[in-house]
Design a protein around this motif. Structure first.
Motif, PDB file in Angstrom:
ATOM      1  N   GLU A 137       0.849  -1.193   0.000  1.00 43.75           N
ATOM      2  CA  GLU A 137       0.000   0.000   0.000  1.00 43.75           C
ATOM      3  C   GLU A 137       0.884   1.244   0.000  1.00 43.75           C
ATOM      4  O   GLU A 137       1.893   1.310   0.717  1.00 43.75           O
ATOM      5  N   ASP A 142      -4.168   3.387   2.802  1.00 42.82           N
ATOM      6  CA  ASP A 142      -4.474   2.941   4.166  1.00 42.82           C
ATOM      7  C   ASP A 142      -3.163   2.668   4.901  1.00 42.82           C
ATOM      8  O   ASP A 142      -2.417   1.752   4.558  1.00 42.82           O
ATOM      9  N   GLN A 143      -2.902   3.472   5.935  1.00 43.10           N
ATOM     10  CA  GLN A 143      -1.629   3.344   6.652  1.00 43.10           C
ATOM     11  C   GLN A 143      -1.522   2.049   7.451  1.00 43.10           C
ATOM     12  O   GLN A 143      -0.433   1.663   7.869  1.00 43.10           O
ATOM     13  N   SER A 144      -2.634   1.367   7.678  1.00 42.61           N
ATOM     14  CA  SER A 144      -2.615   0.166   8.511  1.00 42.61           C
ATOM     15  C   SER A 144      -2.437  -1.125   7.712  1.00 42.61           C
ATOM     16  O   SER A 144      -2.222  -2.195   8.298  1.00 42.61           O
ATOM     17  N   LYS A 145      -2.521  -1.057   6.393  1.00 44.07           N
ATOM     18  CA  LYS A 145      -2.397  -2.262   5.572  1.00 44.07           C
ATOM     19  C   LYS A 145      -0.946  -2.732   5.517  1.00 44.07           C
ATOM     20  O   LYS A 145      -0.028  -1.947   5.308  1.00 44.07           O
ATOM     21  N   ASN A 171       3.563   2.729   2.765  1.00 40.45           N
ATOM     22  CA  ASN A 171       2.803   3.191   3.935  1.00 40.45           C
ATOM     23  C   ASN A 171       3.492   2.779   5.235  1.00 40.45           C
ATOM     24  O   ASN A 171       4.499   2.052   5.241  1.00 40.45           O
TER      25      ASN A 171
END
Length: 308
Positions: A137, A142-145, A171
């Protein structure tokens, strides 16, 4: 000087009338690099996946142009494939050309193409650009992927082959995951500090410390939007980011990753021939000659010695 990122080859491919590798109207060419006493320059092959129907073909075009230009001007510049080659250019006084891919999606998740890239002389790959690409990513997503399973497979294969893993544009969660996957250092070839300039392309403190603890380096990016609010990329803002990165990650983490010829042209440092202005500015900010030499080449040299 060792610079870990520029996009000059993209400009030469897209604007064939603008000059060549020896002399052109962009910010990096052999003449300018010689004035800057350049030791190694990374030439990134950047491909926008949304702007071409044949990303791999565009990579091949950029690769072929770069190799032909290096061969044409072989008395001044040499393609470096190993640290032994880098030592050779130090001794000869030539400029070492390190080749990289900026956008891992160019290889389409194909390990055979990754192996071919290594044979082509690619020694660094920036895993993502600004789009999800099958590996991971981007910073603006999406920073959490985390990395995809294919992304993990690619990173492990890169480590085995001896290709440096670059997290610039990736990310936060994917970058954090690299710390667990890799047994060797990795880099953010052209990134700054998020606490200084709140932009997703910049690194939060946790990732600055992670890269430092892994023995990696962070190359200062000269793009105005990643530095501050000025319409011009100012030296004082570059120094501000540099001092912050040293404060959080130690003096062994900081390097150069100008992003010249891939960023807006409004830069206080007009081109790479003026890099001594930044060296002097870090001195005015209180850094010693040894600390400045680490930024300008010694930290990157240490990394290249370990990984190539």
């Amino acid at each position: 000087m060792i610079d870990l990122h520029c996009d000059t080859m993209m400009q030469l491919l897209d604007h064939p009338d603008s000059g060549d590798l020896y002399r052109n109207r962009w910010k990096i060419d052999i003449e300018k690099l010689q004035k800057a006493h350049s030791k190694v320059q990374d030439f990134a092959f950047y491909i926008d996946l949304h702007e071409t129907n044949d990303p791999y073909g565009r990579y091949e075009d950029m690769r072929d142009l770069c190799i032909s230009q290096i061969e044409r001007y072989g008395e001044h510049i040499e393609h470096v494939l190993s640290y032994q080659d880098i030592q050779g250019v130090y001794e000869s006084g030539k400029i070492g050309a390190l080749l990289s891919i900026e956008e891992g999606g160019v290889l389409g998740g194909d390990l055979q193409k990754l192996s071919q890239a290594y044979k082509d002389g690619i020694r660094l790959i920036t895993l993502t650009w600004n789009y999800p690409n099958g590996l991971g990513e981007p910073h603006c997503g999406d920073q959490s992927k985390k990395l995809t399973p294919k992304g993990v497979e690619f990173v492990e294969a890169m480590q085995d082959m001896g290709i440096i893993v670059d997290c610039s544009h990736l990310n936060d969660a994917g970058t954090e995951q690299l710390g667990d996957i890799l047994d060797v250092p990795f880099v953010a070839s052209h990134s700054n500090a998020r606490e200084v300039r709140n932009h997703t392309r910049n690194l939060p403190d946790t990732l600055i410390k992670l890269i430092a603890n892994k023995g990696g380096v962070i190359g200062l990016n000269f793009a105005q939007n990643f530095l501050g609010t000025s319409p011009v990329s100012r030296i004082e803002d570059i120094v501000k980011h540099g001092l912050y990165l040293i404060d959080k990650g130690g003096e062994d983490v900081l390097a150069l990753g100008t992003d010249f010829d891939g960023i807006p042209p409004e830069t206080e440092i007009a081109d790479t021939s003026q890099m001594s202005r930044l060296y002097d500015a870090f001195g005015m900010a209180g850094l010693t000659v040894e600390q400045r030499d680490k930024i300008f080449w010694k930290n990157a040299d240490r990394l290249l010695k370990e990984l190539l």
